[in-house]
Design an enzyme around this catalytic site. Structure first.
Site, mmCIF file in Angstrom:
data_model
loop_
_atom_site.group_PDB
_atom_site.id
_atom_site.type_symbol
_atom_site.label_atom_id
_atom_site.label_comp_id
_atom_site.label_asym_id
_atom_site.label_seq_id
_atom_site.Cartn_x
_atom_site.Cartn_y
_atom_site.Cartn_z
ATOM 1 N N ASP A 13 38.612 40.209 37.403
ATOM 2 C CA ASP A 13 37.535 39.921 38.356
ATOM 3 C C ASP A 13 37.010 41.162 39.067
ATOM 4 O O ASP A 13 36.572 41.108 40.217
ATOM 5 C CB ASP A 13 38.002 38.885 39.404
ATOM 6 C CG ASP A 13 38.479 37.607 38.749
ATOM 7 O OD1 ASP A 13 37.932 37.255 37.691
ATOM 8 O OD2 ASP A 13 39.388 36.972 39.294
ATOM 9 N N LYS A 16 33.270 43.021 35.752
ATOM 10 C CA LYS A 16 32.947 43.460 34.388
ATOM 11 C C LYS A 16 31.633 42.858 33.900
ATOM 12 O O LYS A 16 30.793 43.557 33.328
ATOM 13 C CB LYS A 16 34.087 43.063 33.430
ATOM 14 C CG LYS A 16 35.431 43.701 33.767
ATOM 15 C CD LYS A 16 36.550 43.176 32.900
ATOM 16 C CE LYS A 16 36.951 41.748 33.147
ATOM 17 N NZ LYS A 16 37.559 41.468 34.448
ATOM 18 N N GLY A 40 36.065 34.559 33.594
ATOM 19 C CA GLY A 40 34.855 34.090 34.251
ATOM 20 C C GLY A 40 34.089 35.338 34.637
ATOM 21 O O GLY A 40 34.523 36.075 35.523
ATOM 22 N N HIS A 41 33.022 35.630 33.917
ATOM 23 C CA HIS A 41 32.251 36.858 34.153
ATOM 24 C C HIS A 41 30.927 36.482 34.801
ATOM 25 O O HIS A 41 30.123 35.778 34.210
ATOM 26 C CB HIS A 41 32.042 37.607 32.830
ATOM 27 C CG HIS A 41 33.328 38.139 32.250
ATOM 28 N ND1 HIS A 41 33.406 38.806 31.058
ATOM 29 C CD2 HIS A 41 34.592 38.103 32.733
ATOM 30 C CE1 HIS A 41 34.665 39.164 30.836
ATOM 31 N NE2 HIS A 41 35.404 38.737 31.828
ATOM 32 N N GLN A 224 39.846 39.914 31.598
ATOM 33 C CA GLN A 224 41.027 40.105 32.457
ATOM 34 C C GLN A 224 41.067 41.560 32.939
ATOM 35 O O GLN A 224 40.031 42.196 33.014
ATOM 36 C CB GLN A 224 42.325 39.707 31.728
ATOM 37 C CG GLN A 224 42.479 38.203 31.505
ATOM 38 C CD GLN A 224 41.632 37.646 30.386
ATOM 39 O OE1 GLN A 224 41.692 38.107 29.267
ATOM 40 N NE2 GLN A 224 40.840 36.632 30.666
HETATM 41 P P1 GDP Z 1 34.638 39.804 36.138
HETATM 42 O O1 GDP Z 1 35.568 38.726 35.715
HETATM 43 O O2 GDP Z 1 35.268 41.162 36.083
HETATM 44 O O3 GDP Z 1 33.330 39.778 35.411
HETATM 45 O O4 GDP Z 1 34.329 39.543 37.674
HETATM 46 P P2 GDP Z 1 34.016 38.101 38.361
HETATM 47 O O5 GDP Z 1 32.637 37.697 38.012
HETATM 48 O O6 GDP Z 1 35.104 37.139 38.096
HETATM 49 O O7 GDP Z 1 34.167 38.470 39.887
HETATM 50 C C1 GDP Z 1 33.391 39.447 40.497
HETATM 51 C C2 GDP Z 1 32.651 38.785 41.681
HETATM 52 O O8 GDP Z 1 32.119 39.774 42.520
HETATM 53 C C3 GDP Z 1 31.461 37.956 41.228
HETATM 54 O O9 GDP Z 1 31.289 36.898 42.121
HETATM 55 C C4 GDP Z 1 30.307 38.952 41.318
HETATM 56 O O10 GDP Z 1 29.059 38.309 41.512
HETATM 57 C C5 GDP Z 1 30.700 39.731 42.540
HETATM 58 N N1 GDP Z 1 30.290 41.134 42.570
HETATM 59 C C6 GDP Z 1 30.229 42.036 41.552
HETATM 60 N N2 GDP Z 1 29.917 43.262 42.030
HETATM 61 C C7 GDP Z 1 29.771 43.144 43.361
HETATM 62 C C8 GDP Z 1 29.481 44.068 44.414
HETATM 63 O O11 GDP Z 1 29.320 45.278 44.210
HETATM 64 N N3 GDP Z 1 29.443 43.569 45.669
HETATM 65 C C9 GDP Z 1 29.638 42.249 45.948
HETATM 66 N N4 GDP Z 1 29.585 41.848 47.209
HETATM 67 N N5 GDP Z 1 29.925 41.351 44.981
HETATM 68 C C10 GDP Z 1 29.995 41.795 43.705
HETATM 69 P P1 IMO Z 2 38.342 37.817 34.087
HETATM 70 O O1 IMO Z 2 37.941 38.196 32.675
HETATM 71 C C1 IMO Z 2 41.559 37.059 36.938
HETATM 72 C C2 IMO Z 2 45.287 35.358 35.332
HETATM 73 C C3 IMO Z 2 45.656 33.948 35.745
HETATM 74 C C4 IMO Z 2 47.162 34.026 35.667
HETATM 75 C C5 IMO Z 2 47.401 34.920 34.455
HETATM 76 C C6 IMO Z 2 47.643 34.166 33.158
HETATM 77 O O2 IMO Z 2 37.401 36.884 34.749
HETATM 78 O O3 IMO Z 2 38.667 39.037 34.881
HETATM 79 P P2 IMO Z 2 46.141 32.737 31.488
HETATM 80 O O4 IMO Z 2 45.239 31.571 31.731
HETATM 81 O O5 IMO Z 2 45.472 33.911 30.875
HETATM 82 O O6 IMO Z 2 47.374 32.345 30.729
HETATM 83 O O7 IMO Z 2 46.639 33.184 32.961
HETATM 84 O O8 IMO Z 2 46.225 35.705 34.322
HETATM 85 N N1 IMO Z 2 43.933 35.495 34.729
HETATM 86 C C7 IMO Z 2 42.887 36.050 35.353
HETATM 87 N N2 IMO Z 2 42.756 36.522 36.620
HETATM 88 N N3 IMO Z 2 40.525 37.154 36.077
HETATM 89 C C8 IMO Z 2 40.635 36.719 34.798
HETATM 90 O O9 IMO Z 2 39.686 36.943 33.871
HETATM 91 C C9 IMO Z 2 41.848 36.089 34.408
HETATM 92 N N4 IMO Z 2 42.283 35.523 33.252
HETATM 93 C C10 IMO Z 2 43.567 35.180 33.475
HETATM 94 O O10 IMO Z 2 45.189 33.662 37.039
HETATM 95 O O11 IMO Z 2 47.667 34.700 36.796
HETATM 96 MG MG MG Z 3 36.334 36.897 36.442
#
Ligand code: GDP
Ligand code: IMO
Ligand code: MG
Length: 423
Positions: A13, A16, A40-41, A224
């Site tokens: 998270d 990416k 979840g991207h 991840q």
């Molecule tokens: P990913 O899994 O690495 O793609 O990241 P996620 O989407 O799960 O989580 C990143 C969260 O931070 C999302 O809700 C994005 O919309 C938000 N986000 C990304 N970059 C920024 C930033 O620079 N500032 C803020 N406030 N939010 C951001």
């Molecule tokens: P993105 O791509 C954050 C965590 C789960 C758990 C562990 C194992 O959005 O960054 P799994 O379902 O893979 O067997 O869970 O890994 N986890 C993540 N945490 N972002 C993710 O993906 C994750 N995918 C798995 O919360 O601790």
């Molecule tokens: Mg994510």
């Protein structure tokens, strides 16, 4: 041409999805190399927020192709819902989205096994996303899995039945109370498989290597984060794939010498969802503020993310293992107005100061050693250029670059595509 690689350096998270979307304009092909719908991207532009699970984050750009590589695990049910979510955006995914025949399929019983395994562990549970990731990769390495290419064979349902029956007896073995209606789950699954089969299944390693010979550019998208890597993460509280750089070679079939830039993404602080050690975790108001301002709730499960200070011991380790060539710092805007900032630069490990990530980072072994910084007060979210950065932010960036010996090339100041500052 070469492959550039983008991956998360923390526990996932990091942002990416946002950065892949920003960089897609520079690439012909975006290719996901591991993970599945546990990811979840999030992408934001034109006032709309999109959350992608298995589909690469280049999908909203007209020009680029999107490849789901052999290292990915696909749940047809989740995947079809994801496609349906794109329907309103006029995306020709039958032309722009291609799937490796060697990617593995998540079966309904894999999801049930994930739930049963977690329930049987009680307090020691991993905190998995319950998407069937672990059991599917177990069947892959156990050489029992069903691959996307199998779905094209006339007798694939026989193989399916044998595996699902075996899974049912394994679920019983766990002796936990899990309610399910497999007939209903299977009906949904088989219907989704038929929709999935409308997409192009390809030999993606051949496609990607040919594209390189034709002078096309490829961005490999990780899911991840490095600390969730099956080998190098905080085992057993990890996911079941190689999230680090080597995973792009095995998950796409591109050779190591084809990889050029390695973009490492990190938040200006740290978050983690699920169980497992987290040395710099904050249990006070400061952590609660990070969670609130940063909207730190999982994009997949909605669970609150645990928050804490940036951990340079862990970050240095992740940079090393991945061979990061450029850094991207996300969410600095969230910290604006904090009284001060702290960065963990070393651990006190059983009474000794260390700078490397040890085998065991449980709280009884490790206490973080912090350096304190004044925090920036200005709102960063409207800034468009580095020259507008407050002095304190520049100092923070300079400190991190000096410690990690890698340049920070992008500073993200908000979730939107436009809130991205290149340096
Ligand atoms: P990913 O899994 O690495 O793609 O990241 P996620 O989407 O799960 O989580 C990143 C969260 O931070 C999302 O809700 C994005 O919309 C938000 N986000 C990304 N970059 C920024 C930033 O620079 N500032 C803020 N406030 N939010 C951001
Ligand atoms: P993105 O791509 C954050 C965590 C789960 C758990 C562990 C194992 O959005 O960054 P799994 O379902 O893979 O067997 O869970 O890994 N986890 C993540 N945490 N972002 C993710 O993906 C994750 N995918 C798995 O919360 O601790
Ligand atoms: Mg994510």
């Amino acid at each position: 041409m070469a492959v550039d690689l983008l991956l998360g350096l923390q526990w996932g998270d990091e942002g990416k999805g946002k950065i892949v979307d920003v960089l897609t304009a520079n690439y012909d092909i975006i290719a996901r190399f591991q993970g599945g719908p546990n990811a979840g991207h999030t992408l934001e532009f034109d006032g709309i927020k999109h959350v992608l699970r298995t589909i690469p984050s280049g999908i909203f750009h007209k020009k680029s192709m999107n490849v789901i590589g052999n290292g990915v695990v696909i749940d047809p049910v989740v995947f079809v819902k994801e496609l349906e979510g794109l329907d309103q955006f006029d995306i020709d995914y039958k032309a722009k989205l291609i799937v490796s025949r060697k990617a593995h399929v998540i079966l309904p019983t894999h999801r049930l096994l994930d739930a049963a395994s977690e329930a049987s562990k009680g307090k020691a549970k991993i905190g998995s996303t319950l998407k069937g990731i672990g059991p599917t990769y177990m069947d892959k390495t156990g050489r029992n899995g069903i691959r996307i290419g199998d779905l094209e064979l006339p007798n694939w349902k026989e193989k399916y039945r044998a595996l699902a029956t075996k899974h049912e007896s394994m679920i019983e073995f766990y002796k936990v109370d899990i309610q399910y209606d497999l007939d209903e789950m299977e009906a949904e699954f088989f219907e989704a498989v038929e929709r999935l089969k409308e997409l192009q299944f390809i030999d993606s390693e051949e496609y990607l290597n040919q594209a390189l010979k034709d002078g096309k550019s490829i961005l490999a998208e990780g899911a991840q984060g490095s600390l969730l890597d099956i080998d190098f993460g905080t085992y057993p509280f990890v996911t079941s794939s190689n999230t680090t750089a080597s995973g792009a070679c095995t998950g796409l079939g591109v050779a190591p010498n084809k990889i050029k830039e390695v973009y490492g993404i990190f938040k200006a602080y740290t978050t983690r969802v699920g169980s497992g050690p987290f040395p710099t975790e904050l249990f006070d108001n400061v952590g609660a503020e990070m969670a609130k301002i940063g909207r730190e709730f999982g994009a997949v499960t909605g669970r609150p993310r645990r928050c804490g200070w940036l951990d340079l011991v862990a970050l240095r380790y992740a940079c090393e293992i991945n061979g990061v060539t450029q850094l991207m710092m996300m969410k600095g805007d969230v910290l604006s107005g904090f009284d001060s900032l702290e960065v963990c630069t070393a651990y006190n490990y059983n009474g000794k100061e260390i700078k490397h990530l040890p085998y065991n980072i449980e709280p009884e072994n490790v206490t973080p050693i912090y350096t304190k910084f004044p925090c920036w007060k200005d709102d960063l979210t409207k800034m468009t250029n580095e020259s507008q950065f407050p002095k304190e932010l520049n100092e923070y960036i300079a400190f991190l670059e000096a410690e990690l010996e890698i340049p920070i090339k992008i500073v993200s100041v908000g979730p939107d595509r436009t809130q991205t500052i290149h340096r």
